[in-house]
Design an enzyme around this catalytic site. Structure first.
Site, PDB file in Angstrom:
ATOM      1  N   LYS A 118       0.910  -1.168   0.077  1.00 21.80           N
ATOM      2  CA  LYS A 118      -0.093  -0.025  -0.011  1.00 21.80           C
ATOM      3  C   LYS A 118       0.910   1.405  -0.155  1.00 21.80           C
ATOM      4  O   LYS A 118       0.554   2.301  -0.808  1.00 21.80           O
ATOM      5  CB  LYS A 118      -0.871   0.113   1.158  1.00 21.80           C
ATOM      6  CG  LYS A 118      -2.233  -1.040   1.038  1.00 21.80           C
ATOM      7  CD  LYS A 118      -3.206  -0.683   2.105  1.00 21.80           C
ATOM      8  CE  LYS A 118      -4.393  -1.697   2.089  1.00 21.80           C
ATOM      9  NZ  LYS A 118      -5.299  -1.808   3.293  1.00 21.80           N
TER      10      LYS A 118
ATOM     11  N   LYS B 260      -8.727 -11.199 -10.449  1.00 21.79           N
ATOM     12  CA  LYS B 260      -9.435 -11.208  -9.498  1.00 21.79           C
ATOM     13  C   LYS B 260     -10.681 -10.243  -9.598  1.00 21.79           C
ATOM     14  O   LYS B 260     -10.481  -9.171  -9.837  1.00 21.79           O
ATOM     15  CB  LYS B 260      -8.898 -11.378  -8.063  1.00 21.79           C
ATOM     16  CG  LYS B 260      -9.980 -11.857  -6.959  1.00 21.79           C
ATOM     17  CD  LYS B 260      -8.905 -11.918  -5.797  1.00 21.79           C
ATOM     18  CE  LYS B 260      -9.837 -11.663  -4.496  1.00 21.79           C
ATOM     19  NZ  LYS B 260      -9.115 -11.746  -3.167  1.00 21.79           N
TER      20      LYS B 260
ATOM     21  N   LYS C 265     -13.710  -4.425  -7.738  1.00 21.57           N
ATOM     22  CA  LYS C 265     -14.667  -3.306  -7.796  1.00 21.57           C
ATOM     23  C   LYS C 265     -13.807  -2.129  -8.745  1.00 21.57           C
ATOM     24  O   LYS C 265     -14.132  -1.527  -9.520  1.00 21.57           O
ATOM     25  CB  LYS C 265     -15.153  -2.441  -6.677  1.00 21.57           C
ATOM     26  CG  LYS C 265     -16.645  -1.796  -6.597  1.00 21.57           C
ATOM     27  CD  LYS C 265     -17.228  -1.680  -5.684  1.00 21.57           C
ATOM     28  CE  LYS C 265     -18.243  -0.551  -5.713  1.00 21.57           C
ATOM     29  NZ  LYS C 265     -18.557  -0.158  -4.447  1.00 21.57           N
TER      30      LYS C 265
END
Ligand code: TRP
Ligand code: SF4
Length: 330
Positions: free
Chosen positions: A114, A194, A197
């Site tokens: 991240k 995968k 959204k």
């Protein structure tokens, strides 16, 4: 009466859910509500550790609540609440901050990934993310945590935090077990990665059926099947991986045979999947519409969830503070 074991899991408030979320995790959680004392928390405090739009956050939390309740995390069967409504999570997080060496945090895989993506905005909150997660779990002295493979490291970290606290201040937190769900890893409609959204390759759980069909109709199947008369191989077909989520055994066999013998066309095969998928999604969408029509009921359920969670959370924080020498009444 036997005491049911307790589980807790965190739900990212990423708004409305897709079938990857449902078949990958939620369906399994719903099953667990039968045998466990279940706590589910919508982790809004985790969601603000990366860049986000404050104007959209309320809606993301609300939709996550509606969708998950409609999908079966019924407040009459489990305790569901918003993380920030139980401020003791952050209080325990602070206590746990003070028993955790910094080096360990910067070595966490998810932090490294991240912080690559965030670049200019790597906050202390992102670094401390796993401690807040440990607090979420330990505050309820959960026996087990149902999560995906990607959370295994955070769970190992949580057990280490518990051991470190217990070693220093005395036995207090049980070490929670990791319950890796038997949930499916659902691929996106593009068949390339995968379902997610952000990649816009998803099928929404409460999406309009016509819109779902518009995504299914042109979706890739076994690319070796150029014509209707070409035999196909279900193992090379993304639609077949979807069938496995909802289609009964007998029908699966027919499809395998029909596909290999070119006895069934891909469009018909997709229609069968669509019908079976709707058997799962239609009742969820209907429940979701009912909930949407009575928002006050949902708000009250979340308030009640937070009240129930808070009673336990306050007790744990008191106990931890006492062990740490933070006397609460002079
Ligand atoms: N980190 C988890 C995820 O990304 C979410 C989470 C937060 C969580 N707190 C938790 C999961 C506690 C399990 C238990 O999915
Ligand atoms: Fe896939 Fe079904 Fe077409 Fe076979 S018939 S390639 S399983 S969609």
């Amino acid at each position: 009466m036997t005491i049911r074991k307790r589980i807790l899991s965190g739900i990212q408030p990423s708004g409305t859910i897709h079938i990857g979320n449902y078949f990958g995790a939620i369906e399994n959680w719903v099953r667990l509500t039968k045998d466990y004392d279940c706590f589910f928390t919508i982790v809004d405090y985790h969601a603000i550790t990366v860049q986000y739009d404050p104007a959209l956050m309320q809606k993301r939390i609300w939709e996550a609540a509606l969708d998950n309740i409609a999908a079966g995390l019924d407040p009459s069967r489990c305790t569901i609440f918003v993380q920030s409504h139980v401020p003791e999570h952050t209080e325990l997080c602070w206590l746990l901050n003070c028993v955790t060496p910094m080096g360990e945090l910067s070595r966490m895989t998810q932090f490294k990934e991240k912080s690559e993506r965030e670049r200019e905005n790597v906050t202390a909150g992102l670094l401390n993310y796993p401690i807040l997660q440990a607090a979420d779990i330990l505050i309820y002295k959960a026996d087990a945590v149902p999560v995906g493979e990607d959370q295994a490291q955070h769970l190992e970290f949580t057990r280490e935090v518990a051991r470190r606290f217990n070693g220093r201040f005395g036995e207090f937190f049980p070490e929670p077990a990791t319950l890796i769900g038997r949930g499916a890893r659902v691929m996106g409609i593009d068949g390339a990665s995968k379902m997610s959204k952000s990649l816009d390759n998803h099928i929404g759980v409460v999406e309009d059926p016509e819109a779902i069909w518009e995504k299914l109709r042109p979706a890739k199947t076994d690319e070796a099947r150029k014509r209707r008369s070409d035999p196909g191989s279900p193992d090379r077909c993304n639609i077949f991986s979807y069938h496995k989520l909802v289609t009964p055994e007998g029908q699966i066999e027919e499809i395998v045979k029909g596909c290999a013998e070119a006895g069934i066309g891909c469009l018909d095969c997709k229609k069968i999947f669509f019908v079976n998928l709707r058997k799962v999604l239609d009742p969820i969408r209907e429940r979701r519409m009912e909930l949407e029509a009575k928002p006050e009921l949902v708000r009250e359920a979340l308030r009640e969830g937070a009240r129930k969670a808070r009673t336990i959370a306050q007790d744990t924080v008191q106990g931890a503070k006492a062990l740490m020498g933070l006397v609460t009444d002079f």
